[in-house]
Design an enzyme around this catalytic site. Sequence first.
Site, PDB file in Angstrom:
ATOM      1  N   GLU A 139      51.827  50.573 111.059  1.00 49.89           N
ATOM      2  CA  GLU A 139      52.672  49.374 111.020  1.00 49.89           C
ATOM      3  C   GLU A 139      53.742  49.504 109.949  1.00 49.89           C
ATOM      4  O   GLU A 139      54.873  49.077 110.144  1.00 49.89           O
ATOM      5  CB  GLU A 139      51.815  48.136 110.745  1.00 49.89           C
ATOM      6  CG  GLU A 139      52.552  46.815 110.885  1.00 49.89           C
ATOM      7  CD  GLU A 139      53.250  46.342 109.614  1.00 49.89           C
ATOM      8  OE1 GLU A 139      54.040  45.377 109.690  1.00 49.89           O
ATOM      9  OE2 GLU A 139      53.008  46.933 108.538  1.00 49.89           O
ATOM     10  N   GLU A 166      48.734  39.468 109.065  1.00 47.20           N
ATOM     11  CA  GLU A 166      49.659  40.178 108.181  1.00 47.20           C
ATOM     12  C   GLU A 166      49.553  39.668 106.753  1.00 47.20           C
ATOM     13  O   GLU A 166      48.717  38.830 106.431  1.00 47.20           O
ATOM     14  CB  GLU A 166      51.093  40.028 108.693  1.00 47.20           C
ATOM     15  CG  GLU A 166      51.627  41.285 109.373  1.00 47.20           C
ATOM     16  CD  GLU A 166      51.707  42.480 108.451  1.00 47.20           C
ATOM     17  OE1 GLU A 166      51.599  42.326 107.215  1.00 47.20           O
ATOM     18  OE2 GLU A 166      51.885  43.595 108.953  1.00 47.20           O
TER      19      GLU A 166
END
Length: 789
Positions: A139, A166
Amino acid sequence: RGYLDNITAIGPRTVGSPENEVLAVNYLLEQIREIERESTDAHKISVDIQRPTGSFSIDFLGGFTSYYANITNVVVKLEPRNGAEHAVLSNCHFDSVPNTPGASDDAVSCAVMLEILNTLSKSSESLQHAVIFLFNGAEENILQASHGFITQHEWAKSIRAFINLEAAGVGGKELVFQTGPENPWLVQAYVVAAKHPFASVVAQEIFQSGIIPADTDFRIYRDFGNVPGIDLAFIENGYIYHTKYDTSDRILTDSIQRAGDNILAVLKYLATSEKLAKSFEYRHGNVVFFDILGLFVLAYPARVGTIMNYITSAIAFFYLSKKVLQPKSRAVHNLKKLLTAFSLTLTSWVCTLVAVLMVAMFVSFIGRALSWYTHFYVSVSLYGTAAAAKLILVHMLAKKFFYKNVNEQFLGDVFFDASLMIWSIVLAVMTQMGLCSAFICALWVAFPLLTKLMIHKEFSQKGATIKFIMMYMLGMFVPYLYMLYLSWTVFEMFTPVMGRSGSEIPPDMVLAGFIVIFTVILSSYFINFIYLVKSTKTTLVTLTTVFVVTLILVCSGIFFPYSSDAANPKPKRVFLQHTSRRFHDLDGNVVKSDSGIWINGFDYNGISHITPHVPEINDTIRTPCEEQAPFCGLPWILPVHFMFRFQRMFRAAGLHRRKPAAVAVFHTIRILIAKVYLFEGPSHMSLYVRPRAGSALSRWSLGDGVPVASLGGDYFVFYSRGLRAAPWHFWVELTASEKHSDGIVSLAIAAHYFFGEDQKSPQLYALLERFPNWTFSSGWSCTYDLFVF
């Protein structure tokens, strides 16, 4: 907690490193197999290791193209014994940025997902739909692994919704800051299921505006998978996000428990919901959503909000019209007085903004930017008092000279109406623009109007009595309480971002602007009191004194921006690249070469605070721009050149080139030139392309085949790979005139060494050791080669 500690104990998990591709993957697989062994017969668990290769273009950071090869995804599917047609996805990433343990970003989310998988698998209650857990391994390389999964994995076709976990900070509450697109049923699912809700459509509209230089996997699932979802992130203590201080011990167990409770509840709700299977039927419409002090969430369809907003503003305008027309014989006079107060209020706001921004510009000019970075109260004492004092001064002067001998009660009434008129107009405009955040304006119209109607009789008969003031304050309680709560959330998110927004944006002017906005909002219905009270001189003198004293202290440098406090560090971010560059001519000959340590401070102060500790930096040269080379001939890891100024180059010895780039040109045609390139190097490389005069880049084998230019017109390709990836093979096609004796394209390749024995040279190590402890200095080695074809 155990999962989190074990993942971070592996160390930095950079894509392509053994820590990320082997150790982290093996640990996840061990835990998943153990969970599978202990699961009940009600569930079936399937595990897959995906290593995709692919490419895509994205308009993040000015626009660039991304290419990935053989990166790693660990995918787990939990489903009923007889299988499931539809699925909900839960996504985290186990990779980290170089030189950081990545506890909050994003090991803690992976730990939470492991625990949720464990809990669900042991439940005797069967799910209606499958839950897919994606532990993605790339990511931080700008969303590559999620793209590989959603565009290539066979399970991706069954996904109807997702939850992305996140971080933009370390611990605290996890904020829902993006939902959709559309699909209001997803927000309702969170509202119903989440045990500790924390959500804001304001955060969503701020984030999607691009003000914050960040993005998440949410974008990939939305844009490339056409799947709706919910985006959550930890936002507390963003000062140590993406630094060496992002360790597991800084994340409170309460934060982990809270996140686990919320995500487990929402996943269970979605996995048993009838709406998941028919999500396409419920997709239309946006949602207005916001939490009330973290206790519960209010959510309603945006179309309902639109109707409510227009009705609220219409009622306010009707009220104002009646005021103007009473009596009809004085309607023109009343309208002039209202418009004068309206104009004066707007003028006071503009004057306040200009004055405070001038102070911020002065502070930045004298080299005292970010004095509030460690001491936030300094920003309030400096810019908040300046804003309040300027507002009071403008209206005090208007009262003294423009409204001399005018009834104070009348002035208080007309300035209240002027503020109501402004908020009503803003409400109508924001609603027309389709902004869900317009609900805030609705609060600032509805509650003041109700308050005014309730206390009108008291005020008209007796004036500003104690009873009037108490009733006035009580009526304003809801919008003021919510605005203070929202401002706390906004400043908690934005203040740390100013320390990593590059050296082009003056952070003092940004923060000062925000403070002025909140000061204007919070004072809008108290301007009338300036005209109701006998004198505001004492208040003005007090505010001015605090401002002047704070300004003197800031100018003296007493407020140092950064902190090495072990309990609450707020470091300065510095990036150093030991670089060796070679520039080749059309015949392949090296016409120029140099080497040095390239230094970039990640905030507006650059490296000015570091030079007293490392005096040799004073001998560095400002990095010149190679005008004929793309991106000035500098080895940017990402196309963030527009965010930085005053890069410095510290002279240093050359690097041993372990994996030089190999280039081969396979095909040429007279007018249409197609060239095939083969590159081999470390796990991270940056490709820079600039067509020469008279030529144009028409197609290439990357992304969707259409080249995407970055800011400035050059083309940037970010490459990363996992283990055992094949050499990078691609082609570009250019159109060119017949005369191109000086070449048709400049192409440069930078190889970045983020881990292993090649990461830091002895010179780089020695320099990093001398940096003060209030810095987070991240260093690596890189080579750069420019070719002309």
